[in-house]
Design a protein around this motif. Structure first.
Motif, PDB file in Angstrom:
ATOM      1  N   ALA A  10      52.473  56.458   8.455  1.00  0.00           N
ATOM      2  CA  ALA A  10      51.046  56.750   8.282  1.00  0.00           C
ATOM      3  C   ALA A  10      50.266  55.481   7.988  1.00  0.00           C
ATOM      4  CB  ALA A  10      50.852  57.775   7.169  1.00  0.00           C
ATOM      5  N   HIS A  11      50.816  54.614   7.153  1.00  0.00           N
ATOM      6  CA  HIS A  11      50.117  53.374   6.809  1.00  0.00           C
ATOM      7  C   HIS A  11      49.979  52.467   8.033  1.00  0.00           C
ATOM      8  CE1 HIS A  11      49.995  54.125   2.479  1.00  0.00           C
ATOM      9  NE2 HIS A  11      51.224  54.588   2.581  1.00  0.00           N
ATOM     10  N   VAL A  12      51.018  52.396   8.826  1.00  0.00           N
ATOM     11  CA  VAL A  12      50.963  51.560  10.033  1.00  0.00           C
ATOM     12  C   VAL A  12      49.913  52.102  11.001  1.00  0.00           C
ATOM     13  CG1 VAL A  12      52.264  50.809  12.061  1.00  0.00           C
ATOM     14  CG2 VAL A  12      53.353  50.820   9.810  1.00  0.00           C
ATOM     15  N   ILE A  13      49.908  53.407  11.184  1.00  0.00           N
ATOM     16  CA  ILE A  13      48.984  54.022  12.146  1.00  0.00           C
ATOM     17  C   ILE A  13      47.539  53.823  11.723  1.00  0.00           C
ATOM     18  CG2 ILE A  13      48.242  56.235  13.099  1.00  0.00           C
ATOM     19  CD1 ILE A  13      51.233  57.112  12.868  1.00  0.00           C
ATOM     20  N   ARG A  15      43.090  58.095   2.267  1.00  0.00           N
ATOM     21  CA  ARG A  15      41.781  57.903   1.634  1.00  0.00           C
ATOM     22  C   ARG A  15      41.519  56.460   1.205  1.00  0.00           C
ATOM     23  NH1 ARG A  15      39.857  59.343  -3.809  1.00  0.00           N
ATOM     24  NH2 ARG A  15      42.032  59.835  -4.240  1.00  0.00           N
ATOM     25  N   PRO A  16      42.493  55.744   0.630  1.00  0.00           N
ATOM     26  CA  PRO A  16      42.194  54.368   0.188  1.00  0.00           C
ATOM     27  C   PRO A  16      41.757  53.433   1.310  1.00  0.00           C
ATOM     28  CG  PRO A  16      44.225  55.159  -0.826  1.00  0.00           C
ATOM     29  CD  PRO A  16      43.855  56.152   0.210  1.00  0.00           C
ATOM     30  N   TYR A  17      42.054  53.764   2.554  1.00  0.00           N
ATOM     31  CA  TYR A  17      41.716  52.872   3.657  1.00  0.00           C
ATOM     32  C   TYR A  17      40.258  53.000   4.091  1.00  0.00           C
ATOM     33  CZ  TYR A  17      46.691  51.878   4.222  1.00  0.00           C
ATOM     34  OH  TYR A  17      47.973  51.475   4.024  1.00  0.00           O
ATOM     35  N   GLY A  18      39.568  54.037   3.642  1.00  0.00           N
ATOM     36  CA  GLY A  18      38.163  54.195   4.017  1.00  0.00           C
ATOM     37  C   GLY A  18      37.964  54.430   5.502  1.00  0.00           C
ATOM     38  N   ASN A  51      34.504  57.372  -9.552  1.00  0.00           N
ATOM     39  CA  ASN A  51      34.353  56.716  -8.250  1.00  0.00           C
ATOM     40  C   ASN A  51      35.263  57.412  -7.240  1.00  0.00           C
ATOM     41  OD1 ASN A  51      33.292  54.955  -6.464  1.00  0.00           O
ATOM     42  ND2 ASN A  51      34.193  53.113  -7.337  1.00  0.00           N
ATOM     43  N   PRO A  52      34.956  58.638  -6.879  1.00  0.00           N
ATOM     44  CA  PRO A  52      35.912  59.441  -6.100  1.00  0.00           C
ATOM     45  C   PRO A  52      35.995  59.091  -4.624  1.00  0.00           C
ATOM     46  CG  PRO A  52      33.892  60.667  -6.476  1.00  0.00           C
ATOM     47  CD  PRO A  52      33.751  59.374  -7.234  1.00  0.00           C
ATOM     48  N   VAL A  53      35.023  58.373  -4.080  1.00  0.00           N
ATOM     49  CA  VAL A  53      35.026  58.137  -2.635  1.00  0.00           C
ATOM     50  C   VAL A  53      35.550  56.759  -2.267  1.00  0.00           C
ATOM     51  CG1 VAL A  53      33.149  59.731  -2.175  1.00  0.00           C
ATOM     52  CG2 VAL A  53      32.621  57.372  -2.739  1.00  0.00           C
ATOM     53  N   GLU A  54      36.001  55.989  -3.229  1.00  0.00           N
ATOM     54  CA  GLU A  54      36.556  54.674  -2.921  1.00  0.00           C
ATOM     55  C   GLU A  54      38.056  54.773  -2.702  1.00  0.00           C
ATOM     56  OE1 GLU A  54      34.986  51.983  -2.265  1.00  0.00           O
ATOM     57  OE2 GLU A  54      33.027  52.835  -2.667  1.00  0.00           O
TER      58      GLU A  54
END
Length: 1302
Positions: free
Chosen positions: A586-589, A635-638, A1299-1302
């Protein structure tokens, strides 16, 4: 007629021939001579045209002329005399007597003899003519064969020709024995040829059932090797295959297979390996090709009937096929390397390139078990050869350059109407590869087929496993990339990439196959190696990067669409990236997708099909982020920000329409504009799918594109388009998820969705299908909501489930209350709908309805569901005086309305109104109030429940509260709380408190009520708020002047909430008569305190304008726990406001708060939705999967019910003690227990949820019915288990509320 003239004979021949032609089809279908005779004997019974045949008319005329005088004479004799004069009463007796006398007469005997002799002469003459015609045809056929000996291969051996297309004659056993002798290989060729011609004209059923069949079969097989006789033998075999049972045809088939095998062995055929050509019109190859084609046709047809025969027959057919295909002849070392041995499988692959025969054999369990058993025990070499061919094709360095011609040629020979006769060696190899790949692909989808692996092949040290085969397919796809489109026409393509993708698609669609073949580390590594290389700045070794990566994304998306595939992507760190660091797929994609969106990959950004590639990888991410657990990782990747930025950039470009210039051609820009529009829709669709989860909906709202996304969804929704190729359900769940929030429902309203829904409902409810021709009267609906309106009703329930949506659609919206309504006037909004269907309080409204009772009942049912949400009810009551309106209608619905003394009229409307009035007037859980049923009972009193037209309702609707001893105490807990003043600052005090709490809850939950519960909450909250480490928000600094508090005003909704709380407290015997004033004062204090902590909003949402939209149910709950002590309640609430728990169990405290980012505060989406409800849905999928699936199928969402339960603190759903335990558990055990509490409730309701989903009542059941028999204490242990598994995730995310959307 003892002797016919020549003219009479010719006429009779013509009539008989005409009769035979007319019944030719019936005789042709007869399996034997005996059956044909039976058909002729019973022709009069079965043929309605029997008496219209000229031959029958001729016979009737002849009988009448021969026996007419005899019949008349006998009739006169039998009717003469008194005894038999009553002909009418003895009609049948007379007929039988005349018939018997006539048959015994001399004239009858003479007629039959003459007729028999005449017919024998006519039939013999016909037979002689038939034999002359046959000899003439045979002579012409021989001449034609000699003249066309050099012609191309023709289709004269097909079994599609009927064996009765030519004239035929019945044949005797003696003749068959003679023919068998003539077919002996020692006889001259001319004699054998004539015997074959005669045999082809005979019915196959007679030949196959004769005594000399075994010798005849041997001679026929021997004749197959003769070039001049082979076609005739195949013609007979083809007719036999089409008209004989399996017990006979399997002998022919096995003999044919052995003959083909011996031919290959004797001829030792070969074909060139280079680009040299092989002509299949060479006599020996042409003959074998015809024989294998006949076998292949039989292979594909035999599956339709072999289940009706013993298994041994089928096994013989299968084994003889495998024996032939496993044939391999080695030329020896002297054979030049420029040639390869021509094998039976090479010719079979030319005829059936996609192995249709094998797919049919593997389709049914009956044949599949035999096929797999034989492959495992005796013919594994077939699978080895197929695998070897695939490996050989993959390893060949020249294949890519020849791929286009190879695939086209293979496809051409398979489907083109123009038959080819010349093939290159490479084309033969390619056809064998395609055939082998199709066979292997079919094997992989069955368990016993996969058990054949691993397989040892030549030149490979290790056996090839299932994973190795899949990796091989992926590498073939890499070598020959070709864009794949998901339409039906594409499935016939024979390019290597398409064939490999077909197999991979099949594996993805089957759970067990995917688990064994796809969900393996080597497969994921092979798929993502090019992606990792590009991410690392290296150049991927791909011949067509964009096309290859698009294919990779397609496979990844299908894997991610399954639960196991998604878990593999999210949690298994099986990929090695830079510096030997391991990470998950998932992180690679997502990293690769972000680089594509940011155009940080120069090698790919300049390609023409860049948008298609980028869209394909976004689609993979979409399969991940449209699930709760997937969004948690991505989510952390925005990613939502990157997609939104790309959409905004694209939308700006799409708006720049060039000004038309005279003389300029617009065609050049049209494709570019179309591409831009498609890319813009792709991005909107990707953004929209963030709304599949509660937290994703918040992220979507923060991008500012929610209105455009919902409009796009509505455009697809109205066209009834599928969400995506991987989505099994429609937009129902997404609409419901969006409608749960204020910005979402506003977007639905502005898109036209709400208007369309209201119009659709009105059309179904009031208009019906009047324009359709009525063939029978429309039945009177028996259900309160007719089935035709149920879908619209459930859609409205989903739309209005949340109080936020009700406030946005109804807040400050008055009802029309017109003096007159036209019949054509249709409502277009929710207020219009309430005005016409619920607030039916005037004659004008009644007369405007075509179906007043049915429509008003519908409206009352909808009102009942709406009022289950207490905040929605308070809004309706404050704006429209719903209760007064219903009570007035009840007062008017009596037998004598003028005297006020009449009895209530019991009908569907009065019963429904009574139910709604009790629901909104009486507060309580399942053991505290009794809702009257809507159904009538049988007997003298059909509705024993008292109706009322003024408040309060009769006491029978309130049940006696449970006898709870509020003075009962637990000595240990009491002592612990008493000593807390001295020890609560010590380390570990809170942990000891939790242990005491859990012990008491599991052993004596009744202790935790009344004063004990109040003391516990007060002590715990005071301890936590005094600890710097436990204070999440700044401690409350509140001091209000008395005058300021007294001058504060409560809204009408809040005042109604005070009244409701006061009634409930009095029922529970907790509050005193003056408690309403204390509660009002407490509410004013809290309102002033919270107002100081709210941001100045710029939002246009109704829910964001005047403070918290609704009543503060947690405040009311605390007030009741504190037995009406306002001062103590205020102190507890102020201390609670500093704790993280308050952000979730106290919605009013966090509404538009300064403690969250301004953008989130302006969104109007509460944390209890985007955090608590989000994790409830995530945990349901893993802990209670059946409930999760039920919600998906119903189009409803767990988050909507969680939002309602938690906003009103489970009021009306749980008994008072359980409400107290809910609050105390969240305070003592932690805010994440709110999530575990909801999961426990859903687990408790699982049987009911599954049952109601089947009857399409899930939404109404969950909203209207209280939660029966649920005890927090019974599920505390389960909640502790959930804490052990999920606290790190849930509580950690709850702490990101700032800060829920970051």
């Amino acid at each position: 007629m003892s002797q016919l003239s020549a003219e009479d004979e010719v006429e009779l021949q013509s009539l008989l021939k005409q009769l035979l032609r007319s019944i030719n089809d019936r005789i042709s279908d007869a399996p034997s001579t005996e059956c044909a005779e039976e058909i002729l004997l019973h022709l009069e019974e079965t043929d309605k045209n029997f008496h219209n045949y000229e031959f029958v008319k001729y016979l009737r005329q002849y009988v009448e002329s021969s026996l007419g005088s005899v019949v008349e004479e006998e009739t006169k004799n039998l009717t003469r005399g008194d005894a038999q004069h009553a002909v009418g009463s003895s009609h049948d007796t007379l007929i039988h007597a005349v018939t018997r006398k006539t048959r015994d007469s001399t004239e009858y005997q003479q007629m039959m003899q003459t007729l028999k002799n005449s017919m024998i002469m006519v039939v013999e003459s016909l037979i002689n003519k038939f034999e002359e015609d046959q000899m003439r045809k045979e002579e012409m056929h021989r001449e034609k064969q000699h003249s066309q000996s050099n012609s191309q291969y023709t289709d004269n051996c097909s079994d599609s020709d009927s064996s009765f297309n030519q004239s035929y004659a019945f044949i005797r056993q003696e003749q068959l024995q003679v023919l068998a002798d003539k077919l002996d290989s020692s006889k001259p060729k001319e004699v054998r040829w004539e015997a074959l011609q005669a045999l082809c004209c005979a019915p196959p059923s007679d030949v196959l059932s004769c005594e000399s069949w075994s010798s005849l079969r041997r001679n026929l097989c021997a004749a197959l090797t003769d070039p001049d006789l082979s076609d005739n033998v195949l013609q007979f075999f083809a007719k036999s295959f089409s008209s004989s049972p399996l017990n006979v045809t399997r002998e022919i088939y096995t003999s044919l297979a052995k003959s083909v095998e011996s031919s290959f062995l004797s001829h030792k055929l070969s074909f060139p390996t280079a680009s040299a050509h092989m002509d299949i019109n060479r006599p020996e190859i042409n003959r074998l090709l015809k024989q294998i084609r006949l076998m292949n046709d039989f292979q594909k047809e035999v599956t339709t009937f072999w289940i009706r025969h013993p298994e041994k027959y089928m096994e013989e057919v299968i084994e003889s096929t495998f024996s032939l295909l496993s044939f391999h002849h080695d030329h020896g070392s002297s054979s030049p390397r420029t040639e390869k041995t021509l094998l039976p499988v090479n010719l079979l692959a030319l005829l059936d390139v996609k192995a249709t025969w094998f797919k049919k054999w593997m389709h049914g369990y009956y044949s599949r078990t035999v096929v797999l058993r034989l492959l495992e025990r005796k013919y594994k070499s077939l699978i080895v050869a197929a695998l070897q061919q695939c490996i050989h094709y993959k390893d060949s360095s020249e294949r890519f350059s020849l791929q286009t011609s190879d695939s086209k040629s293979a496809e051409q020979q398979n489907s083109s109407s123009v038959q080819r006769s010349v093939y290159t060696g490479k084309e033969l190899e390619y056809a064998f590869f395609v055939h082998s790949l199709c066979v292997l692909g079919k094997l992989l989808i069955y368990t016993n087929g996969r058990k054949l692996f691993p397989i040892k092949v030549r030149k490979h040290k290790d056996p090839v496993s299932l994973t190795g085969l899949v990796v091989l397919l992926i590498n073939i796809m890499y070598q020959h990339p070709q864009p794949v489109v998901s339409d039906t026409s594409h499935t016939d393509s024979l390019s290597p990439s398409c064939l490999a993708m077909e197999v991979l698609w099949m594996l993805c669609e089957r759970t067990e196959c995917a688990a064994e073949c796809l969900y393996q580390t080597p497969v994921i590594e092979t798929l993502l190696n090019p992606v990792i290389a590009l991410l690392s700045g290296k150049q991927a070794k791909l011949k067509s990067p964009a096309a290859t990566l698009t294919l990779i994304a397609d496979v990844l998306a299908r894997i991610a669409n399954t639960d196991r595939g998604l878990a593999l992507f999210l949690y298994e760190e099986n990929l090695v990236i830079a510096d030997s660091e391991r990470t998950s797929a998932a992180h690679v994609i997502v990293q690769f997708t972000l680089k594509l969106l940011d155009k940080e990959l120069p090698l790919l950004s300049d390609l023409d099909n860049f948008h298609a590639l980028c869209g394909a990888f976004i689609f993979v991410c979409r399969q991940i982020y449209n699930t709760c657990e997937g969004l948690q990782v991505l989510r952390p990747y925005g990613l939502h920000k990157a997609v939104a930025a790309a959409w905004k950039e694209t939308s700006i470009l799409s708006e720049r329409v060039p000004t038309p210039v005279p003389g300029a051609t617009a065609e050049t820009s049209a494709p570019e504009q179309k591409s831009t529009v498609i890319w813009e829709e792709t991005l909107l669709d990707s953004l929209l799918n963030f709304a599949a989860t509660p937290k994703g909906l918040l992220l979507l709202q923060q991008t500012g594109a929610i209105n455009e996304c919902v409009s796009y969804m509505f455009s697809r929704f109205t066209k009834k388009l599928q969400v995506s190729r991987c989505e099994k359900f429609g937009y129902g769940v997404m609409v419901t998820q969006v409608a749960a929030t204020a910005p979402g429902v506003v977007a639905l309203h502005s898109s036209g969705f709400v208007r369309a829904l209201v119009l659709e409902l009105w059309s179904a409810l009031e208009c019906g299908s009047e324009d359709i021709r009525v063939v029978r009267p429309k039945p009177t609906p028996m259900d309160p909501i007719d089935r035709s309106c149920l879908k619209s009703f459930l859609s409205l329930v989903n739309l209005l489930s949340s109080s936020h949506s009700v406030w946005e659609l109804l807040g400050r919206q008055p009802l029309a209350n017109k003096p007159e309504y036209t019949l054509r006037e249709m409502p277009t909004s929710i207020p219009d709908l309430i005005d016409r269907l619920i607030a039916v309080n005037s004659d004008a409204k009644i007369h405007s309805l075509f179906h007043h009772e049915q429509s008003h009942t519908f409206g009352l049912r909808l009102l009942s569901v709406l009022c289950c949400n207490l905040d929605s009810f308070l809004l309706l009551e404050s704006q429209y005086n719903i209760c007064s309106m219903l009570l007035q209608s009840q007062r008017e619905d009596v037998t004598e309305p003028d005297n006020n003394e009449g009895e209530f009229i019991i009908d569907s409307l009065s019963v429904e109104r009574n139910h709604v009035l009790v629901r909104v007037s009486v507060v309580g859980g399942p053991s505290e109030r009794k809702l009257p049923p809507r159904a009538l009972q049988e007997g003298e009193h059909p509705y024993p429940w008292p109706m009322f037209s003024s408040c309060p309702p009769p006491s029978c609707y309130t049940l006696d509260p449970p006898n709870t001893d509020h003075n009962i105490q637990d000595p240990e807990l009491t002592a612990f709380l008493a000593s807390s003043q001295d020890t609560k600052n010590k380390d570990g005090w809170m942990e000891m408190c939790r242990r005491h709490y859990c012990r008491v809850m599991k052993s004596k939950p009744n202790v935790l009520t009344g004063k004990v519960l109040a003391d516990l909450l007060e002590t715990v909250v005071a301890h936590l708020s005094s600890s710097a480490s436990e204070c999440f928000f700044s401690p409350a600094q509140y001091k209000a002047e008395e005058q300021t508090v007294k001058s504060a005003l409560l809204s009408s909704v809040e005042q109604l909430g005070v009244s409701t709380c006061f009634r409930y407290g009095c029922f529970l015997k907790i509050l005193k008569e003056d408690a309403a004033n204390s509660l009002t004062l407490l509410m004013k204090h809290i309102k002033i305190f919270l107002s100081a902590q709210r941001v100045k909003t710029s939002s246009e949402l109704t829910t964001q304008q005047d403070g918290y939209p609704g009543h503060d149910w947690l405040l009311s709950t605390v007030f009741l726990i504190m037995a009406g002590d306002a001062e103590r309640s205020l102190r507890l609430l102020l201390n609670l406001s500093a704790l993280l728990t308050s952000a979730f169990i106290w919605p009013a405290r966090i509404h538009a708060s300064v403690h969250v980012p301004v953008e989130v505060a302006d969104s109007g989406i509460p944390p209890v939705y985007w955090c608590t409800a989000h994790y409830v849905e995530m945990l349901l999928k893993s802990e209670v999967p059946l409930v999760h699936s039920a919600f998906r199928m119903s189009g409803f969402t767990p988050s909507q019910m969680c939002l309602q339960w938690l906003t009103q603190c489970f009021w009306n759903y749980l008994d008072w003690m359980e409400i107290c335990h809910y609050v105390s558990t969240c305070v003592v055990m932690g805010p994440d227990y709110q999530v575990y509490m909801c999961v426990s409730v859903f687990r408790h309701l699982q049987p009911d949820i599954l049952q109601r989903t089947q009857s399409q009542e899930l939404q109404v059941f969950l909203k209207e019915e209280p939660i029966q028999d649920f005890k927090v204490s019974n599920y505390l242990e389960f909640m502790e288990e959930l804490e052990g598994r999920y606290r790190d995730i849930v509580l950690t995310d709850m702490k990101t509320i700032r800060n829920p959307v970051e």
